[in-house]
Design a protein around this motif. Structure first.
Motif, mmCIF file in Angstrom:
data_model
loop_
_atom_site.group_PDB
_atom_site.id
_atom_site.type_symbol
_atom_site.label_atom_id
_atom_site.label_comp_id
_atom_site.label_asym_id
_atom_site.label_seq_id
_atom_site.Cartn_x
_atom_site.Cartn_y
_atom_site.Cartn_z
ATOM 1 N N LEU A 76 3.514 20.435 -2.992
ATOM 2 C CA LEU A 76 1.758 20.659 -2.294
ATOM 3 C C LEU A 76 0.936 20.432 -3.317
ATOM 4 O O LEU A 76 0.233 19.733 -3.172
ATOM 5 C CB LEU A 76 2.043 22.347 -1.912
ATOM 6 N N LEU A 77 1.004 20.705 -4.530
ATOM 7 C CA LEU A 77 -0.031 20.923 -5.511
ATOM 8 C C LEU A 77 -0.136 18.912 -5.577
ATOM 9 O O LEU A 77 -0.707 19.021 -5.756
ATOM 10 C CB LEU A 77 0.411 21.377 -7.103
ATOM 11 N N ALA A 78 1.185 18.785 -5.806
ATOM 12 C CA ALA A 78 1.382 17.126 -6.187
ATOM 13 C C ALA A 78 0.749 15.949 -4.573
ATOM 14 O O ALA A 78 -0.206 15.108 -4.811
ATOM 15 C CB ALA A 78 2.724 16.451 -6.203
ATOM 16 N N MET A 79 1.140 16.630 -3.938
ATOM 17 C CA MET A 79 0.191 15.951 -2.695
ATOM 18 C C MET A 79 -1.370 16.103 -2.392
ATOM 19 O O MET A 79 -2.241 15.541 -2.440
ATOM 20 C CB MET A 79 0.918 16.464 -0.995
ATOM 21 N N VAL A 80 -2.076 17.387 -3.100
ATOM 22 C CA VAL A 80 -3.575 17.953 -2.969
ATOM 23 C C VAL A 80 -3.569 16.969 -3.703
ATOM 24 O O VAL A 80 -5.009 16.750 -3.688
ATOM 25 C CB VAL A 80 -3.321 19.374 -2.796
ATOM 26 N N ILE A 81 -3.103 17.185 -4.786
ATOM 27 C CA ILE A 81 -4.154 16.186 -5.665
ATOM 28 C C ILE A 81 -3.947 14.744 -5.770
ATOM 29 O O ILE A 81 -4.771 14.008 -5.978
ATOM 30 C CB ILE A 81 -3.214 16.484 -7.112
ATOM 31 N N SER A 82 -2.870 14.053 -5.417
ATOM 32 C CA SER A 82 -2.658 12.143 -4.901
ATOM 33 C C SER A 82 -3.780 11.875 -4.532
ATOM 34 O O SER A 82 -4.328 11.110 -4.199
ATOM 35 C CB SER A 82 -0.506 12.514 -5.089
ATOM 36 N N ALA A 83 -4.159 12.897 -3.220
ATOM 37 C CA ALA A 83 -4.583 12.721 -1.755
ATOM 38 C C ALA A 83 -5.898 11.661 -2.216
ATOM 39 O O ALA A 83 -6.487 10.650 -2.139
ATOM 40 C CB ALA A 83 -3.891 13.629 -0.598
ATOM 41 N N TRP A 91 -6.897 8.110 -2.233
ATOM 42 C CA TRP A 91 -8.397 7.209 -1.783
ATOM 43 C C TRP A 91 -9.217 6.556 -2.053
ATOM 44 O O TRP A 91 -9.844 5.369 -1.897
ATOM 45 C CB TRP A 91 -8.852 8.403 -1.170
ATOM 46 N N VAL A 92 -9.216 6.986 -3.309
ATOM 47 C CA VAL A 92 -9.708 6.492 -4.529
ATOM 48 C C VAL A 92 -9.533 4.843 -5.192
ATOM 49 O O VAL A 92 -10.270 4.155 -4.968
ATOM 50 C CB VAL A 92 -11.323 7.256 -5.176
ATOM 51 N N VAL A 93 -8.273 5.675 -5.720
ATOM 52 C CA VAL A 93 -7.968 4.288 -6.240
ATOM 53 C C VAL A 93 -7.437 2.490 -5.219
ATOM 54 O O VAL A 93 -7.469 1.837 -5.593
ATOM 55 C CB VAL A 93 -6.805 4.321 -6.732
ATOM 56 N N LEU A 94 -6.933 3.597 -3.993
ATOM 57 C CA LEU A 94 -6.437 2.393 -3.637
ATOM 58 C C LEU A 94 -7.058 2.042 -2.344
ATOM 59 O O LEU A 94 -6.943 1.547 -1.269
ATOM 60 C CB LEU A 94 -5.301 2.754 -2.811
ATOM 61 N N ARG A 95 -8.547 2.004 -2.399
ATOM 62 C CA ARG A 95 -9.806 1.777 -1.198
ATOM 63 C C ARG A 95 -9.211 -0.087 -1.133
ATOM 64 O O ARG A 95 -9.649 -0.375 0.156
ATOM 65 C CB ARG A 95 -11.307 1.994 -1.661
ATOM 66 N N GLY A 96 -9.367 -0.729 -2.518
ATOM 67 C CA GLY A 96 -9.421 -1.970 -1.740
ATOM 68 C C GLY A 96 -7.953 -2.374 -1.564
ATOM 69 O O GLY A 96 -8.314 -3.629 -0.357
ATOM 70 N N GLU A 97 -6.740 -2.142 -1.171
ATOM 71 C CA GLU A 97 -5.869 -2.272 -0.912
ATOM 72 C C GLU A 97 -5.316 -2.020 0.528
ATOM 73 O O GLU A 97 -5.120 -2.262 1.625
ATOM 74 C CB GLU A 97 -4.752 -1.506 -1.204
ATOM 75 N N TYR A 144 1.091 -1.194 -0.036
ATOM 76 C CA TYR A 144 0.146 -0.322 -0.014
ATOM 77 C C TYR A 144 0.657 1.119 0.056
ATOM 78 O O TYR A 144 0.635 2.628 -0.571
ATOM 79 C CB TYR A 144 -0.895 -0.217 1.431
ATOM 80 N N THR A 145 1.730 1.003 0.815
ATOM 81 C CA THR A 145 2.709 2.660 0.629
ATOM 82 C C THR A 145 3.300 2.338 -0.385
ATOM 83 O O THR A 145 4.014 4.102 -1.037
ATOM 84 C CB THR A 145 3.475 2.452 1.947
ATOM 85 N N LEU A 146 3.686 1.632 -1.261
ATOM 86 C CA LEU A 146 4.539 1.620 -2.403
ATOM 87 C C LEU A 146 3.087 1.995 -3.942
ATOM 88 O O LEU A 146 3.599 2.857 -4.569
ATOM 89 C CB LEU A 146 5.426 0.569 -2.523
ATOM 90 N N MET A 147 2.322 1.087 -3.023
ATOM 91 C CA MET A 147 1.560 1.958 -4.292
ATOM 92 C C MET A 147 0.726 3.613 -4.180
ATOM 93 O O MET A 147 0.914 4.520 -5.380
ATOM 94 C CB MET A 147 -0.080 1.432 -4.236
ATOM 95 N N ARG A 148 1.285 3.476 -2.975
ATOM 96 C CA ARG A 148 0.916 5.293 -2.526
ATOM 97 C C ARG A 148 1.884 6.259 -2.983
ATOM 98 O O ARG A 148 1.419 7.740 -3.588
ATOM 99 C CB ARG A 148 0.125 5.333 -0.873
ATOM 100 N N LEU A 149 3.000 5.861 -2.865
ATOM 101 C CA LEU A 149 4.169 6.710 -3.745
ATOM 102 C C LEU A 149 4.806 6.917 -4.668
ATOM 103 O O LEU A 149 4.705 7.685 -4.910
ATOM 104 C CB LEU A 149 5.240 5.896 -2.262
ATOM 105 N N GLY A 150 4.164 6.090 -5.038
ATOM 106 C CA GLY A 150 3.445 5.360 -6.682
ATOM 107 C C GLY A 150 2.675 7.322 -6.959
ATOM 108 O O GLY A 150 2.960 7.287 -8.253
ATOM 109 N N ILE A 151 1.884 6.837 -6.675
ATOM 110 C CA ILE A 151 0.895 7.670 -7.232
ATOM 111 C C ILE A 151 1.483 9.666 -7.008
ATOM 112 O O ILE A 151 1.126 9.768 -8.085
ATOM 113 C CB ILE A 151 -0.579 7.432 -6.322
ATOM 114 N N PHE A 152 1.828 9.025 -6.199
ATOM 115 C CA PHE A 152 2.643 11.222 -5.600
ATOM 116 C C PHE A 152 3.250 10.800 -6.518
ATOM 117 O O PHE A 152 3.350 12.063 -6.938
ATOM 118 C CB PHE A 152 2.600 10.903 -4.413
ATOM 119 N N ALA A 153 4.209 10.244 -6.653
ATOM 120 C CA ALA A 153 5.207 10.267 -8.073
ATOM 121 C C ALA A 153 4.575 10.550 -9.410
ATOM 122 O O ALA A 153 5.674 11.473 -10.142
ATOM 123 C CB ALA A 153 6.448 9.079 -7.785
#
Length: 99
Positions: A42-49, A53-59, A4-13
């Motif tokens: 800041l923009l990347a964090m605001v957009i990736s959050a 939240w939606v894409v990684l719900r199952g994980e 989950y953490t790696l997927m979240r970092l990938g979305i942020f990147a």
């Protein structure tokens, strides 16, 4: 949890790359002076959050279930240890020896 953490970092990147391209192409405004890198973050964090939240719900639900299972096993082990200690202490008291 690591997945989950790696997927979240990938979305942020990915969002960081998109935001960087949008800022340098003029779609988004640049930051003031030397604050451009912080603006990008800041923009990347605001957009990736919300995307995460939606894409990684199952994980996130699977990770939560694994953590809850570990907590339940730890509670069961603690209860078993307490019961064993109580039994040993009761045996000492039954023999008339001070604890």
């Amino acid at each position: 949890m690591l997945r989950y953490t790696l997927m979240r970092l990938g979305i942020f990147a990915g969002c960081l790359v998109v935001v960087w391209g949008a800022v340098y192409s003029g779609i988004f405004p640049r930051g003031y002076g030397n604050a451009n890198f912080l603006w990008l973050l800041l923009l990347a964090m605001v957009i990736s959050a919300p995307i995460s939240w939606v894409v990684l719900r199952g994980e996130r639900d699977r990770a939560s279930a694994r953590v809850a299972g570990r907590v339940d096993r730890m509670k069961a082990n603690l209860d078993a240890n307490r019961a064993a200690e109580d039994g040993a202490e009761d045996g000492v008291h039954a023999q008339g020896q001070p604890s």
